[in-house]
Enzyme design. Structure first.
Site, PDB file in Angstrom:
ATOM      1  N   GLU A   1      -6.265   6.985  -1.329  1.00 49.89           N
ATOM      2  CA  GLU A   1      -6.193   5.786  -0.496  1.00 49.89           C
ATOM      3  C   GLU A   1      -6.824   4.585  -1.193  1.00 49.89           C
ATOM      4  O   GLU A   1      -6.309   3.470  -1.121  1.00 49.89           O
ATOM      5  CB  GLU A   1      -6.880   6.030   0.856  1.00 49.89           C
ATOM      6  CG  GLU A   1      -6.127   6.955   1.783  1.00 49.89           C
ATOM      7  CD  GLU A   1      -4.720   6.477   2.064  1.00 49.89           C
ATOM      8  OE1 GLU A   1      -4.527   5.268   2.331  1.00 49.89           O
ATOM      9  OE2 GLU A   1      -3.803   7.312   2.015  1.00 49.89           O
TER      10      GLU A   1
ATOM     11  N   HIS B   1       0.843  -1.200   0.000  1.00 52.24           N
ATOM     12  CA  HIS B   1       0.000   0.000   0.000  1.00 52.24           C
ATOM     13  C   HIS B   1       0.878   1.249   0.000  1.00 52.24           C
ATOM     14  O   HIS B   1       0.643   2.192  -0.771  1.00 52.24           O
ATOM     15  CB  HIS B   1      -0.906  -0.033   1.237  1.00 52.24           C
ATOM     16  CG  HIS B   1      -1.711   1.209   1.451  1.00 52.24           C
ATOM     17  ND1 HIS B   1      -3.019   1.329   1.035  1.00 52.24           N
ATOM     18  CD2 HIS B   1      -1.398   2.395   2.044  1.00 52.24           C
ATOM     19  CE1 HIS B   1      -3.475   2.524   1.370  1.00 52.24           C
ATOM     20  NE2 HIS B   1      -2.506   3.198   1.985  1.00 52.24           N
ATOM     21  N   GLU B   2       1.897   1.267   0.849  1.00 53.80           N
ATOM     22  CA  GLU B   2       2.787   2.430   0.912  1.00 53.80           C
ATOM     23  C   GLU B   2       3.624   2.568  -0.351  1.00 53.80           C
ATOM     24  O   GLU B   2       3.840   3.679  -0.854  1.00 53.80           O
ATOM     25  CB  GLU B   2       3.693   2.325   2.144  1.00 53.80           C
ATOM     26  CG  GLU B   2       2.978   2.139   3.463  1.00 53.80           C
ATOM     27  CD  GLU B   2       1.919   3.191   3.731  1.00 53.80           C
ATOM     28  OE1 GLU B   2       2.040   4.313   3.200  1.00 53.80           O
ATOM     29  OE2 GLU B   2       0.960   2.891   4.464  1.00 53.80           O
TER      30      GLU B   2
ATOM     31  N   HIS C   1       1.597   4.223  -2.957  1.00 52.92           N
ATOM     32  CA  HIS C   1       1.559   5.676  -2.786  1.00 52.92           C
ATOM     33  C   HIS C   1       2.761   6.323  -3.479  1.00 52.92           C
ATOM     34  O   HIS C   1       2.627   7.329  -4.175  1.00 52.92           O
ATOM     35  CB  HIS C   1       1.585   6.044  -1.302  1.00 52.92           C
ATOM     36  CG  HIS C   1       0.235   6.097  -0.658  1.00 52.92           C
ATOM     37  ND1 HIS C   1      -0.821   6.810  -1.189  1.00 52.92           N
ATOM     38  CD2 HIS C   1      -0.224   5.545   0.502  1.00 52.92           C
ATOM     39  CE1 HIS C   1      -1.874   6.692  -0.384  1.00 52.92           C
ATOM     40  NE2 HIS C   1      -1.544   5.931   0.634  1.00 52.92           N
TER      41      HIS C   1
END
Length: 293
Positions: free
Chosen positions: A222, A139-140, A143
């Site tokens: 997100e 997930h990071e 980003h």
């Protein structure tokens, strides 16, 4: 949530300081064009200063320690996971840090895709399975790969610009009106105390209201980061990670600017002011494949 809030507060503080300096030095824009140029310079300036300082501020605020050489099997696994996922999405290996906190949390920050930082809490490493932790890291990494740090900086710069512009335009009109220049033809900004007071109050109020726009974009990113994680490690792993987060509690550690946390629960703000969508909505979006197309 805390990191995004502090990023917004930092930008707001920069705008207020610039406004104070301008008011004290008597530098005022006598035209709409000049005011817009000044607002743009200061608005984007505050956002980019926050971005450039983001890694330093992030590490300092949470007491994070960058892993130079792994000292144990967990750190080795963490570095290898970040390295593998970075290669999959085509970005340079980010710096990897661990910080002491009981909360299950992680964040990514940095001014560029190829000069980023990914940090995880000790609580995450201790309380999540490897599959769940792998999904959070993905997930990071998503980003970073999506360029979300720069995207949010540009959005914040635009928001800052309009906040400064509208606030000072109204303040100039109010100060001129009270000084007798109701036509706005004088080059003088009018009563300087009125100008200063009105502009500061309006920048504060409009800055808070404008955060609704910034938070909407943050929530949107997100969903895409969740989808990016699902593509990297599988949908079920990301869903499992979010479900684990539902059983955790609100992170309390100090925040940093321009950081994208995985933990998005909020009990004190309405959804309009949330940096992350509710966890149930994120899980539903993954199950429906809405952002995976």
């Amino acid at each position: 949530m805390m990191r995004i809030a502090l990023f917004l507060l930092t930008n707001l503080a920069v705008m207020l300081v610039f406004g104070l300096v301008l008011s004290l030095t008597g530098i005022q824009s006598s035209s709409v064009q000049g005011l817009m140029i000044m607002a743009g310079l200061f608005g984007f300036g505050g956002a980019f200063v926050s971005l450039l300082m983001s890694k330093w501020m992030a590490l300092r605020s949470v007491g994070g320690e960058v892993i130079e050489r792994p000292r144990n099997e967990t750190e080795y696994w963490l570095l290898e996971t970040v390295r593998r996922q970075s290669q999959q999405v085509g970005i340079a290996m980010p710096q990897v840090a661990i910080y002491q906190a009981p909360d299950i949390n992680a964040f990514a920050t940095g001014a560029r895709r190829d000069a980023s930082l990914v940090a995880v809490s000790t609580g995450l490493l201790q309380n999540m399975s490897r599959d769940e932790a792998e999904a959070v890291i993905a997930h990071e990494i998503s980003h970073v790969a999506n360029g979300d740090m720069v995207t949010m900086t540009l959005i914040q710069g635009v928001v800052n610009t309009f906040v400064i512009f509208i606030s000072r335009l109204i303040a100039q009109i109010a100060a001129g009106f009270l000084s007798g220049d109701r036509d706005g033809e004088s080059n003088s900004p009018g009563n300087p105390m009125v100008y200063f007071a009105v502009s500061m109050v309006l920048e504060l109020v409009f800055g808070i209201l404008a955060s609704i726009i910034t938070m909407w974009f943050s929530r949107h990113r997100e969903f895409h980061a969740d989808a990016g994680s699902a593509k990297l490690v599988g949908r079920e792993k990301m869903i499992a990670a979010l479900q684990r987060l539902k059983t955790s509690y609100e992170p309390q550690e100090a925040g940093s600017m321009m950081a994208f946390c995985i933990n998005g629960k909020s009990k004190t703000f309405s959804e309009l002011f949330m940096s992350h969508p509710p966890l149930d909505k994120r899980i539903e979006a993954l199950r429906s494949g809405q952002y995976l197309k």
